[in-house]
Design a protein around this motif. Structure first.
Motif, mmCIF file in Angstrom:
data_model
loop_
_atom_site.group_PDB
_atom_site.id
_atom_site.type_symbol
_atom_site.label_atom_id
_atom_site.label_comp_id
_atom_site.label_asym_id
_atom_site.label_seq_id
_atom_site.Cartn_x
_atom_site.Cartn_y
_atom_site.Cartn_z
ATOM 1 N N ASP A 32 0.841 -1.198 0.000
ATOM 2 C CA ASP A 32 0.000 0.000 0.000
ATOM 3 C C ASP A 32 0.877 1.250 0.000
ATOM 4 O O ASP A 32 1.972 1.259 0.569
ATOM 5 N N ASP A 33 0.385 2.303 -0.632
ATOM 6 C CA ASP A 33 1.125 3.550 -0.723
ATOM 7 C C ASP A 33 1.241 4.181 0.667
ATOM 8 O O ASP A 33 0.232 4.482 1.318
ATOM 9 N N LEU A 34 2.463 4.395 1.110
ATOM 10 C CA LEU A 34 2.687 4.914 2.466
ATOM 11 C C LEU A 34 2.135 6.326 2.644
ATOM 12 O O LEU A 34 1.834 6.732 3.782
ATOM 13 N N LYS A 35 1.968 7.049 1.555
ATOM 14 C CA LYS A 35 1.483 8.429 1.701
ATOM 15 C C LYS A 35 0.025 8.467 2.155
ATOM 16 O O LYS A 35 -0.466 9.507 2.575
ATOM 17 N N HIS A 36 -0.668 7.316 2.077
ATOM 18 C CA HIS A 36 -2.066 7.281 2.502
ATOM 19 C C HIS A 36 -2.228 6.726 3.915
ATOM 20 O O HIS A 36 -3.363 6.530 4.359
ATOM 21 N N LEU A 37 -1.118 6.469 4.618
ATOM 22 C CA LEU A 37 -1.223 6.075 6.018
ATOM 23 C C LEU A 37 -1.848 7.206 6.834
ATOM 24 O O LEU A 37 -1.514 8.376 6.640
ATOM 25 N N ASP A 38 -2.740 6.863 7.740
ATOM 26 C CA ASP A 38 -3.371 7.860 8.598
ATOM 27 C C ASP A 38 -2.660 7.842 9.943
ATOM 28 O O ASP A 38 -2.890 6.981 10.791
ATOM 29 N N TRP A 39 -1.794 8.824 10.155
ATOM 30 C CA TRP A 39 -0.964 8.851 11.360
ATOM 31 C C TRP A 39 -1.768 9.218 12.596
ATOM 32 O O TRP A 39 -1.413 8.826 13.720
ATOM 33 N N LYS A 40 -2.863 9.943 12.429
ATOM 34 C CA LYS A 40 -3.710 10.259 13.575
ATOM 35 C C LYS A 40 -4.364 9.000 14.139
ATOM 36 O O LYS A 40 -4.448 8.817 15.361
ATOM 37 N N ALA A 62 -1.741 7.042 16.006
ATOM 38 C CA ALA A 62 -1.462 7.594 17.334
ATOM 39 C C ALA A 62 -2.494 7.137 18.361
ATOM 40 O O ALA A 62 -2.178 6.958 19.540
ATOM 41 N N LYS A 63 -3.729 6.912 17.907
ATOM 42 C CA LYS A 63 -4.791 6.501 18.821
ATOM 43 C C LYS A 63 -4.835 4.991 19.038
ATOM 44 O O LYS A 63 -5.192 4.529 20.128
ATOM 45 N N THR A 64 -4.481 4.228 18.011
ATOM 46 C CA THR A 64 -4.689 2.772 18.067
ATOM 47 C C THR A 64 -3.397 1.970 18.078
ATOM 48 O O THR A 64 -3.419 0.776 18.353
ATOM 49 N N ASP A 65 -2.266 2.623 17.733
ATOM 50 C CA ASP A 65 -0.981 1.932 17.603
ATOM 51 C C ASP A 65 -1.030 0.876 16.492
ATOM 52 O O ASP A 65 -0.297 -0.113 16.520
ATOM 53 N N ARG A 66 -1.896 1.077 15.506
ATOM 54 C CA ARG A 66 -1.995 0.179 14.355
ATOM 55 C C ARG A 66 -2.044 1.024 13.092
ATOM 56 O O ARG A 66 -2.563 2.144 13.094
ATOM 57 N N PHE A 67 -1.522 0.473 12.008
ATOM 58 C CA PHE A 67 -1.461 1.211 10.751
ATOM 59 C C PHE A 67 -2.741 1.009 9.945
ATOM 60 O O PHE A 67 -3.160 -0.131 9.689
ATOM 61 N N TYR A 68 -3.352 2.119 9.534
ATOM 62 C CA TYR A 68 -4.521 2.093 8.666
ATOM 63 C C TYR A 68 -4.290 3.018 7.477
ATOM 64 O O TYR A 68 -3.589 4.025 7.583
ATOM 65 N N VAL A 69 -4.885 2.636 6.355
ATOM 66 C CA VAL A 69 -4.750 3.401 5.115
ATOM 67 C C VAL A 69 -6.079 4.066 4.799
ATOM 68 O O VAL A 69 -7.143 3.457 4.942
ATOM 69 N N ARG A 70 -6.006 5.337 4.396
ATOM 70 C CA ARG A 70 -7.211 6.042 3.953
ATOM 71 C C ARG A 70 -7.562 5.608 2.531
ATOM 72 O O ARG A 70 -6.704 5.610 1.649
ATOM 73 N N ARG A 71 -8.820 5.214 2.327
ATOM 74 C CA ARG A 71 -9.297 4.830 1.001
ATOM 75 C C ARG A 71 -10.213 5.915 0.468
ATOM 76 O O ARG A 71 -10.930 6.578 1.213
ATOM 77 N N PHE A 72 -10.189 6.070 -0.849
ATOM 78 C CA PHE A 72 -10.987 7.094 -1.504
ATOM 79 C C PHE A 72 -11.840 6.460 -2.583
ATOM 80 O O PHE A 72 -11.418 5.531 -3.265
#
Length: 306
Positions: free
Chosen positions: A55-63, A66-76
């Motif tokens: 997955d493209d790292l630029k779409h990682l949601d860092w907020k 910070a809340k969940t300690d897990r990596f999620y990607v924003r989908r459009f």
């Protein structure tokens, strides 16, 4: 293992292209005609999905991280591309191919003529046609050690799908239930899942795992793949039948049980088809490439906006 010539059936690809994917390939592959989920910064935000390798790292949601300690990607949401995940059953029962199975030279010989080869040919043909018109396609191997190639557009994706299917040897259990749970978390809403399986595991007959996908907004279709021998039991002499997913075996006279067996198999097929209809899941029974060419359009209505 299966080589490229054993996986890519040009006649099946051509037949599907005529029946389902009308018109010439788009000169602008990024502009597919279907509604789907696609990453893109300039498009309307749709949802978060768990990060997967590639997955493209630029779409990682860092907020969210910070809340969940897990990596999620924003989908459009993008109305130009369909997202399709093709699930291929690679359990031990898919290694059955009848009397002529395994004929052929080289490393691919052992799987030639098996249900797994047919499932792989169907998956490759579907992927080739979808990618040809610009859609995003992935492959998921249902096995004790599952493997996912997430949906992406482009001609290079077909090579990844061919390589993934070619190096797999059917063995063990499919674990479709656990696989569907995993896909429900990984895939975005409105993604189409096309499952190619013999559905011989008892846990799969009720299709509860696929109903879970529907509940998450993922749209499943079923390709029920069986060998002619499994439907007709054509054998004449007493034989010892071996289970392909366990050490069980049984010796019997096919002539003595043929009618009861065929009736039981008919109830199995009709039951699965009926359950799929109850849940609103497109269904097709396929036993060879000729049937695949005629019936696969039945599992594709979601891509036509149906």
């Amino acid at each position: 293992m299966l080589d490229r010539s054993s996986l890519y059936d040009p006649e099946l690809v051509a037949a599907l292209a005529r029946r389902r994917f009308e018109g010439p390939p788009s000169p602008h592959p990024q502009r597919g005609p279907h509604l789907s989920q696609q990453k893109g910064a300039s498009l309307e935000f749709s949802e978060h999905t768990e990060y997967n390798a590639g997955d493209d790292l630029k779409h990682l949601d860092w907020k969210v991280y910070a809340k969940t300690d897990r990596f999620y990607v924003r989908r459009f949401e993008d109305e130009r591309l369909a997202r399709v995940m093709i699930v291929v059953d690679a359990s031990g029962s898919m290694g059955y191919g009848g009397e002529g199975a395994g004929a052929g030279a080289g490393e691919s010989g052992g799987l030639v003529g098996t249900k797994y080869q047919l499932a792989a040919q169907v998956a490759v043909a579907l992927a080739a046609c979808l990618l040809r018109q610009g859609d995003a396609v992935g492959i998921s191997i249902a096995a004790e050690e599952p493997l996912h190639v997430m949906p992406r557009p482009g001609t290079a994706q077909l090579e990844a799908i061919l390589e993934t299917l070619g190096r797999r040897v059917p063995a063990g259990r499919a674990g479709l239930g656990a696989l569907c749970e995993s896909l429900a978390a990984k895939l975005g809403r409105n993604t189409v899942v096309i499952a190619i399986s013999d559905f011989l595991d008892e846990e799969d007959e009720g299709l509860e795992s696929f109903n879970l996908l529907r509940a998450r907004g993922v749209l499943p279709s079923l390709v029920h793949l069986l060998h002619h021998d499994e439907v007709d039991l054509p054998f004449e002499q007493t034989l010892r039948f071996l289970a392909l997913e366990s050490e069980a075996s049984i010796t019997l006279d096919p002539e003595a049980v043929r009618h009861a067996y065929q009736e039981e198999m008919r109830w199995f097929v009709e039951g699965l088809k009926g359950r799929a209809a109850e849940l609103g899941m497109p269904y097709a029974l396929v036993r060879d490439t000729a049937e695949a060419a005629k019936k696969l359009a039945a599992v594709m209505p979601r891509l036509r906006g149906g």
